[in-house]
Design a protein around this motif. Sequence first.
Motif, mmCIF file in Angstrom:
data_model
loop_
_atom_site.group_PDB
_atom_site.id
_atom_site.type_symbol
_atom_site.label_atom_id
_atom_site.label_comp_id
_atom_site.label_asym_id
_atom_site.label_seq_id
_atom_site.Cartn_x
_atom_site.Cartn_y
_atom_site.Cartn_z
ATOM 1 N N GLU A 180 61.437 42.335 -10.853
ATOM 2 C CA GLU A 180 61.734 41.766 -12.171
ATOM 3 C C GLU A 180 60.634 40.865 -12.693
ATOM 4 O O GLU A 180 60.468 40.728 -13.912
ATOM 5 C CB GLU A 180 63.088 41.016 -12.148
ATOM 6 N N ASP A 181 59.869 40.240 -11.786
ATOM 7 C CA ASP A 181 58.798 39.347 -12.230
ATOM 8 C C ASP A 181 57.471 40.073 -12.455
ATOM 9 O O ASP A 181 56.469 39.448 -12.791
ATOM 10 C CB ASP A 181 58.598 38.220 -11.216
ATOM 11 N N LYS A 182 57.446 41.389 -12.266
ATOM 12 C CA LYS A 182 56.212 42.168 -12.417
ATOM 13 C C LYS A 182 56.237 43.079 -13.649
ATOM 14 O O LYS A 182 55.233 43.709 -13.973
ATOM 15 C CB LYS A 182 55.981 43.038 -11.175
ATOM 16 N N ARG A 187 66.073 44.217 -10.248
ATOM 17 C CA ARG A 187 66.418 43.293 -9.149
ATOM 18 C C ARG A 187 66.560 44.046 -7.835
ATOM 19 O O ARG A 187 66.132 43.556 -6.780
ATOM 20 C CB ARG A 187 67.721 42.562 -9.483
ATOM 21 N N LYS A 197 63.287 44.536 -6.606
ATOM 22 C CA LYS A 197 62.567 43.267 -6.488
ATOM 23 C C LYS A 197 61.256 43.264 -7.275
ATOM 24 O O LYS A 197 60.203 42.844 -6.785
ATOM 25 C CB LYS A 197 62.301 42.942 -5.015
ATOM 26 N N HIS A 203 51.356 44.566 -11.998
ATOM 27 C CA HIS A 203 52.088 44.837 -13.235
ATOM 28 C C HIS A 203 52.728 46.217 -13.147
ATOM 29 O O HIS A 203 52.084 47.168 -12.701
ATOM 30 C CB HIS A 203 51.161 44.779 -14.451
ATOM 31 N N LYS A 233 51.738 30.604 -10.195
ATOM 32 C CA LYS A 233 53.121 30.367 -9.791
ATOM 33 C C LYS A 233 53.182 29.881 -8.356
ATOM 34 O O LYS A 233 53.980 29.023 -7.993
ATOM 35 C CB LYS A 233 53.936 31.659 -9.951
#
Length: 496
Positions: A131-133, A126, A129, A68, A377
């Motif tokens: 964005e998903d965290k 982005r 890398k 996170h 995921k």
Amino acid sequence: MNALVIWIAKNCRPINIVDDDGLRDIIRTASGDASYNMPSRGTIMSKIHTLYDDEKARRMNTLQQATHIALTGDHWTSVSNDNYLGITAHFVDKEWKLDSFALTVSKTEERQYAEACADHFLDVAREWKIEDKLSTLGTDSARNMVAAARLLPFEHLPCTAHILQRTVTVSIHGSGFESVLAKCRKIVGHFKHSPSNAHELMEQQVACGQKQESLVQDVTTRWNSTLEMVKRIQRNKSPLTTTLAQQKSNVAMLTTQELAKLQKLEELLEPCRYVTELLGGEQYISCSVVLPALCHLFKIMESTEDDPAYVVKFKNDFTSDLSKRKDSTNLTWLKIATAIDPRFKDLKCLPKDERNEVWASLSKLLMAQSPGKQESKETTDQQPPKKRRISVLLVSSDSESDEEEESIEQCLNRYKAEPKLHMEGCPLQWWKKREATHARLAPIACKYLSTPATTVPCERLFSLSGHIIQKKRATLSPDNVNRLVCLSNWLNVKED
């Protein structure tokens, strides 16, 4: 040459320092090489590009290991009227250590509309890398930043330091302190704008056996500057009285009653300074301290029978304004962060009727991360869901659900039963030692405790940016400004 490049980048030295004959002579003497010649500016800049790429790659790898990541972001306008966006990243690593560093200080050409601000944050995420965290974005309370945060797919956490300082400004206005502060500013200006006046004041400071120091003028946008102005005038009341009397100046010294008023104001502002600086730290957990710190301020601002009317007015205005601003923050996030910090898990900073709601929220978070509730995921990406598996989930018995709820309750009760950590203890080290014991709560602690309470990291970044740009670097391209600012931040953080 590598040492020279690192020194220039780390200490914000101007690139043209390689043209300095004195530096060349020092290096020749130190190295014993009389034929040594300094590299060209182009060579140094090329090496800086390589160093930046290498250091960025290391940090990108570090971020990939994090689960996170919290961001802080803010805009800043340079002396040449260029607008820059600064973004910093904050996370707790696998060893339960808090880490943070700059991601970018990039020049922006567009107007600072909410959509453009949101796009900038997403572009940086982005690029790195991550964005998903992302878990939270910390900004000031500017309308465009608040609106931009609403457009983004992660939580927004307004800067507590900005909120507190705005409350201080509102409370001073109309409280009865304004007239004495205006007189203070006039006294400071008298000595600030005249070198001879300032010199005479310093002579009197020496005569009184005091430390030589200049007076400070308060600035609305500079946190705690009003307090510092008041403290310096208080410390130098004897030298000031003597100097103004000898000069036969039209500027009058403060009366005994006005000095007493200043003392009252200092007592009111000092706790605000302490909280602002406490919440602005980068090397320790701060998000979980917000609500206990605000609770502390509310108690200090309770009126007493001995308070004069102007102090009562200040305290009432402070309490009223801060309460409104507190309600506009992300209270849900702050409450969970407080509960998951072993120093404050008794939640005494909250009203009793709100404490059960916090534990209920934590229970929902635990249920959401339960293996039976959602697949990872990675599993979802690897193979499509099978009907048979879905049917199994659909016919899960009530007893299994009851067992899960009981397990969650036991998990929370086990955490609640732990002794409180003492105030000087480190909550991250506490979690490191007990990660296995509280395996289900640990990921939540890692996520919520990594969020900074303020945007002070960006403020420090902009201070560094201004330092670089003003050092005869007006010809630097925006990309090179970004490289130099980030490198200086990274190399100094690395040393810490």
